[in-house]
Design an enzyme around this catalytic site. Structure first.
Site, PDB file in Angstrom:
ATOM      1  N   HIS A 101       3.761 -17.041  -0.014  1.00  0.00           N
ATOM      2  CA  HIS A 101       4.441 -17.899   0.957  1.00  0.00           C
ATOM      3  C   HIS A 101       3.490 -18.192   2.114  1.00  0.00           C
ATOM      4  O   HIS A 101       2.352 -17.707   2.135  1.00  0.00           O
ATOM      5  CB  HIS A 101       5.766 -17.273   1.409  1.00  0.00           C
ATOM      6  CG  HIS A 101       5.661 -15.919   2.036  1.00  0.00           C
ATOM      7  ND1 HIS A 101       4.906 -15.665   3.164  1.00  0.00           N
ATOM      8  CD2 HIS A 101       6.212 -14.724   1.690  1.00  0.00           C
ATOM      9  CE1 HIS A 101       5.020 -14.394   3.493  1.00  0.00           C
ATOM     10  NE2 HIS A 101       5.786 -13.785   2.604  1.00  0.00           N
ATOM     11  N   HIS A 130       1.544 -15.242   3.796  1.00  0.00           N
ATOM     12  CA  HIS A 130       0.337 -14.786   3.087  1.00  0.00           C
ATOM     13  C   HIS A 130      -0.786 -15.802   3.299  1.00  0.00           C
ATOM     14  O   HIS A 130      -1.942 -15.444   3.540  1.00  0.00           O
ATOM     15  CB  HIS A 130       0.573 -14.680   1.577  1.00  0.00           C
ATOM     16  CG  HIS A 130       1.726 -13.811   1.174  1.00  0.00           C
ATOM     17  ND1 HIS A 130       2.747 -14.257   0.374  1.00  0.00           N
ATOM     18  CD2 HIS A 130       2.018 -12.521   1.468  1.00  0.00           C
ATOM     19  CE1 HIS A 130       3.609 -13.268   0.170  1.00  0.00           C
ATOM     20  NE2 HIS A 130       3.195 -12.204   0.825  1.00  0.00           N
ATOM     21  N   CYS A 151      11.233   4.251   1.896  1.00  0.00           N
ATOM     22  CA  CYS A 151      11.661   2.860   1.710  1.00  0.00           C
ATOM     23  C   CYS A 151      10.789   2.253   0.629  1.00  0.00           C
ATOM     24  O   CYS A 151       9.566   2.172   0.775  1.00  0.00           O
ATOM     25  CB  CYS A 151      11.534   2.042   2.991  1.00  0.00           C
ATOM     26  SG  CYS A 151      11.795   0.276   2.662  1.00  0.00           S
ATOM     27  N   CYS A 187       8.827  -0.949   1.652  1.00  0.00           N
ATOM     28  CA  CYS A 187       7.598  -0.696   2.433  1.00  0.00           C
ATOM     29  C   CYS A 187       6.624   0.157   1.651  1.00  0.00           C
ATOM     30  O   CYS A 187       5.460   0.238   2.017  1.00  0.00           O
ATOM     31  CB  CYS A 187       7.895   0.091   3.708  1.00  0.00           C
ATOM     32  SG  CYS A 187       8.941  -0.728   4.882  1.00  0.00           S
ATOM     33  N   CYS A 224      15.918   1.363   6.748  1.00  0.00           N
ATOM     34  CA  CYS A 224      14.507   1.100   7.046  1.00  0.00           C
ATOM     35  C   CYS A 224      14.415   0.131   8.224  1.00  0.00           C
ATOM     36  O   CYS A 224      15.104  -0.898   8.227  1.00  0.00           O
ATOM     37  CB  CYS A 224      13.852   0.498   5.801  1.00  0.00           C
ATOM     38  SG  CYS A 224      12.369  -0.427   6.201  1.00  0.00           S
ATOM     39  N   HIS A 237      13.212  -3.430   6.794  1.00  0.00           N
ATOM     40  CA  HIS A 237      14.008  -4.148   5.798  1.00  0.00           C
ATOM     41  C   HIS A 237      15.510  -4.000   5.988  1.00  0.00           C
ATOM     42  O   HIS A 237      16.291  -4.653   5.300  1.00  0.00           O
ATOM     43  CB  HIS A 237      13.619  -3.686   4.388  1.00  0.00           C
ATOM     44  CG  HIS A 237      12.205  -4.001   4.040  1.00  0.00           C
ATOM     45  ND1 HIS A 237      11.178  -3.118   4.265  1.00  0.00           N
ATOM     46  CD2 HIS A 237      11.649  -5.129   3.559  1.00  0.00           C
ATOM     47  CE1 HIS A 237      10.038  -3.685   3.899  1.00  0.00           C
ATOM     48  NE2 HIS A 237      10.294  -4.897   3.480  1.00  0.00           N
ATOM     49  N   LYS A 279      11.132 -12.858  10.318  1.00  0.00           N
ATOM     50  CA  LYS A 279      10.011 -12.726   9.389  1.00  0.00           C
ATOM     51  C   LYS A 279      10.483 -13.232   8.023  1.00  0.00           C
ATOM     52  O   LYS A 279      11.642 -13.013   7.656  1.00  0.00           O
ATOM     53  CB  LYS A 279       9.609 -11.256   9.284  1.00  0.00           C
ATOM     54  CG  LYS A 279       8.406 -11.058   8.392  1.00  0.00           C
ATOM     55  CD  LYS A 279       7.891  -9.638   8.408  1.00  0.00           C
ATOM     56  CE  LYS A 279       6.602  -9.559   7.628  1.00  0.00           C
ATOM     57  NZ  LYS A 279       6.666  -8.789   6.414  1.00  0.00           N
ATOM     58  N   LYS A 305      12.081 -12.163   0.960  1.00  0.00           N
ATOM     59  CA  LYS A 305      12.863 -12.557  -0.203  1.00  0.00           C
ATOM     60  C   LYS A 305      14.346 -12.472   0.115  1.00  0.00           C
ATOM     61  O   LYS A 305      15.128 -13.353  -0.225  1.00  0.00           O
ATOM     62  CB  LYS A 305      12.547 -11.573  -1.331  1.00  0.00           C
ATOM     63  CG  LYS A 305      11.992 -12.213  -2.558  1.00  0.00           C
ATOM     64  CD  LYS A 305      11.751 -11.132  -3.587  1.00  0.00           C
ATOM     65  CE  LYS A 305      11.296 -11.744  -4.886  1.00  0.00           C
ATOM     66  NZ  LYS A 305      10.853 -10.749  -5.837  1.00  0.00           N
TER      67      LYS A 305
HETATM   68  N1  MSP Z   1      -0.130  -4.872  -0.297  1.00  0.00           N
HETATM   69  C1  MSP Z   1      -0.028  -4.619   1.102  1.00  0.00           C
HETATM   70  C2  MSP Z   1      -1.379  -4.747   1.773  1.00  0.00           C
HETATM   71  C3  MSP Z   1      -2.439  -3.861   1.242  1.00  0.00           C
HETATM   72  S1  MSP Z   1      -3.976  -4.170   1.996  1.00  0.00           S
HETATM   73  C4  MSP Z   1      -4.941  -2.933   1.499  1.00  0.00           C
HETATM   74  C5  MSP Z   1       0.943  -5.617   1.724  1.00  0.00           C
HETATM   75  N2  MSP Z   1       1.161  -6.730   1.025  1.00  0.00           N
HETATM   76  S2  MSP Z   1       2.146  -7.926   1.464  1.00  0.00           S
HETATM   77  O1  MSP Z   1       2.002  -8.911   0.433  1.00  0.00           O
HETATM   78  O2  MSP Z   1       3.463  -7.428   1.697  1.00  0.00           O
HETATM   79  O3  MSP Z   1       1.651  -8.456   2.832  1.00  0.00           O
HETATM   80  C6  MSP Z   1       0.304  -8.636   3.099  1.00  0.00           C
HETATM   81  C7  MSP Z   1       0.061  -9.403   4.361  1.00  0.00           C
HETATM   82  O4  MSP Z   1       0.632 -10.697   4.275  1.00  0.00           O
HETATM   83  C8  MSP Z   1       0.638  -8.910   5.681  1.00  0.00           C
HETATM   84  O5  MSP Z   1       0.057  -7.914   6.335  1.00  0.00           O
HETATM   85  C9  MSP Z   1       0.323 -10.137   6.465  1.00  0.00           C
HETATM   86  O6  MSP Z   1      -1.056 -10.185   6.686  1.00  0.00           O
HETATM   87  C10 MSP Z   1       0.745 -11.226   5.540  1.00  0.00           C
HETATM   88  N3  MSP Z   1       2.111 -11.602   5.808  1.00  0.00           N
HETATM   89  C11 MSP Z   1       3.214 -11.397   5.041  1.00  0.00           C
HETATM   90  N4  MSP Z   1       4.280 -11.970   5.651  1.00  0.00           N
HETATM   91  C12 MSP Z   1       3.877 -12.548   6.795  1.00  0.00           C
HETATM   92  C13 MSP Z   1       4.463 -13.392   7.744  1.00  0.00           C
HETATM   93  N5  MSP Z   1       5.721 -13.726   7.719  1.00  0.00           N
HETATM   94  N6  MSP Z   1       3.640 -13.890   8.698  1.00  0.00           N
HETATM   95  C14 MSP Z   1       2.304 -13.650   8.738  1.00  0.00           C
HETATM   96  N7  MSP Z   1       1.747 -12.876   7.852  1.00  0.00           N
HETATM   97  C15 MSP Z   1       2.518 -12.167   6.995  1.00  0.00           C
HETATM   98  O7  MSP Z   1       1.424  -5.373   2.807  1.00  0.00           O
END
Ligand code: MSP
Length: 505
Positions: free
Chosen positions: A18, A21, A126, A129, A144, A147, A295, A298
């Site tokens: 999304h 990411h 959780c 997380c 949590c 979440h 934030k 899903k």
């Molecule tokens: N897999 C772990 C990270 C391991 S790194 C060794 C993880 N994955 S995640 O897919 O849930 O999220 C990764 C990153 O995506 C978050 O830290 C952030 O950088 C980015 N984001 C996810 N949702 C976000 C927003 N809504 N806004 C901005 N960035 C966010 O955590």
């Protein structure tokens, strides 16, 4: 030559990509591109985090094996990054053999150094997380805090990492190098967590098998977070190519969201120290992109996929918006209307308009051949100031400022054109001088803006008749006034950024 190693977090494969990411990934890409322009040797790593209970459960819910779930979703991330013109050098998957080797080698080093031992863990977990919480951290003692879902009571034999042994070494490291974590508020947050006192942490599981086996006790797999963090070492050859690792580590710049600060700013440097390795060079922490004040998740049904915005804004319009409008650091609210407004103001009306005006006047008044710029003048001075400020902003990982400053050049040039009105003047040296300067600005803006809008930058370069590509230019010389040689055919084309009318649905 300087080495610049930049990473994104690796994304969980329980969920499709999304705009949150993509926000981190586009920022990392723009930084990688900026450093390539500087002539640095760049290595840009992204990838997917494929182990753990969360992925295992998502797979079960989808009737897939965890590996099938990972294969499918990892591919969605690659597609999204191809769509967004992400120039990663390597895409790591934690299920790859090279990564198993790296995790096992690094953990064995920490174990041999006496920093890992067996114990029993009972705690509230959780699954979303993939983290344990203490009761005090929970909402109403049972949900949590991230979440707002009930946590589960887990009890198992675990290997523990003796994090408590690193409290002072971490503080010393933070104090010796104040720039390690930025912004400063996040450095303070990390140091605060360390000062509160560090407890040993559980780093293995026996309750699941979807993970990297603990080499000295294969009934255990490493807990997904410790496996995941090590991807940054795997990516530059740890466990497979010691010379390469030696060359690249620790010149790393980690980009992370604020939700994963503790893992990156406390656990990761300690784990590296335990294995006898240097902690990371720089960590840049950004806030969340909020949709409707929340934030994206899903469960909140508020996720936006990049692919829903790209058809309307184009790849460059998409990238520009997030880099320019969402300053790196604080939380930012995503707004479709704001995205349209920014696109129209900066891309359609400012940069796009400058290019079409220049091409139109050169066609009508200069026989379609771009004149050379003047040797000095108002714009050449602006360029000098702008370059220094832009360079400084990228070095601080402040893309929004870098682009705001770059656009100062576009705005000044448009204003000068409006004052000089070359479209009303007769052909001759005066018109040539104004148009030569405007073409020179377009050349420099193409270079400076290319980390954000790589496709449009190449198109500007081509239309003003320059040979080669923007990406092969080198700074700072490519931003020095006087590089446009003149005598080149200038092409009038369709609008680079057609004006948008907001959708009303
Ligand atoms: N897999 C772990 C990270 C391991 S790194 C060794 C993880 N994955 S995640 O897919 O849930 O999220 C990764 C990153 O995506 C978050 O830290 C952030 O950088 C980015 N984001 C996810 N949702 C976000 C927003 N809504 N806004 C901005 N960035 C966010 O955590």
């Amino acid at each position: 030559m300087a080495r610049f190693y930049v990473t994104t977090p690796i994304y969980y494969v329980n969920d499709v990509p999304h705009i949150g990411h993509a926000y981190t990934t586009v920022t990392a890409d723009a930084l990688a591109r900026w450093h390539r322009l500087l002539g640095d040797e760049v290595f840009f790593l992204t990838g997917t985090d494929e182990h753990g209970l969360k992925v295992q459960r998502a797979a079960e819910a989808n009737g897939l094996t965890p590996k099938e779930q990972a294969d499918q979703t990892s591919e969605r991330f690659r597609e999204a990054w191809t769509l967004l013109d992400i120039s990663y050098d390597d895409f790591i998957r934690t299920t790859e053999p090279r990564h198993y080797k790296a995790v096992q080698q690094l953990m064995t080093a920490a174990y041999d150094n006496g920093y890992i031992e067996l114990g029993t863990y009972e705690g509230l977990y959780c699954v979303s997380c993939e983290a344990y919480y203490t009761e005090a951290e929970l909402v109403d003692g049972k949900l949590c805090p991230l979440h707002l879902r009930p946590v589960e009571l887990f009890k198992e034999d675990n290997y523990f990492f003796k994090l408590s042994a690193f409290q002072q070494r971490l503080l010393d490291w933070y104090e010796a190098d104040p720039g390690v974590v930025s912004p400063e508020s996040k450095r303070n947050e990390a140091m605060g967590l360390i000062r509160q006192g560090l407890q040993d942490i559980s780093i293995s599981r026996t309750s699941i098998s979807w993970g990297v086996p603990v080499p000295w006790d294969p009934a255990h797999v490493f807990y997904v977070w410790y496996d995941a963090l090590i991807n940054y070492a795997t990516g530059v050859g740890y466990g497979s190519d010691p010379a390469r690792f030696e060359a690249w580590w620790p010149a790393v710049h980690h980009l992370i969201g604020k939700d994963i600060l503790r893992f990156h700013c406390v656990y990761w440097p300690a784990l590296l120290m335990a294995a006898g390795l240097a902690p990371p060079h720089r960590l840049y922490v950004h806030g969340f992109l909020l949709v409707g004040g929340e934030k994206m998740s899903k469960t909140a049904f508020n996720q936006i996929a990049p692919a829903t915005l790209v058809p309307e804004f184009g790849v460059d319009g998409y990238r520009y918006h997030f880099l320019r409008d969402q300053p790196f650091g604080p939380d930012g609210e995503f707004s479709y209307e704001g995205m349209v407004a920014r696109y129209n103001a900066d891309l359609a009306n400012n940069l796009g308009n400058l290019l079409s005006r220049v091409a139109a006047v050169v066609e009508r008044k200069c026989g379609g051949i771009g004149p050379a710029p003047s040797s000095s003048g108002r714009l050449s001075e602006v360029v000098c100031d702008v370059y220094d400020a832009v360079d400084d902003a990228w070095a601080r990982v402040a893309p929004s400022e870098a682009l705001e400053t770059t656009w100062r050049l576009v705005r000044e040039t448009n204003s000068l054109l409006e004052a000089a009105e070359p479209w009303k003047a007769s052909p001759g040296p005066e018109v040539d001088a104004v148009m030569g300067d405007a073409l020179e600005v377009l050349r420099i803006v193409a270079v400076l803006a290319s980390p954000a809008i790589p496709g449009a930058a190449e198109e500007i370069w081509r239309r003003i008749g320059l040979p080669g590509s923007v990406s092969s230019q080198r700074l700072p010389s490519a931003a020095a006034w006087g590089g446009y040689p003149g005598g080149l055919p200038v092409e009038k084309g369709p609008p680079l950024f057609p004006r948008l009318t907001p959708r009303v649905d």
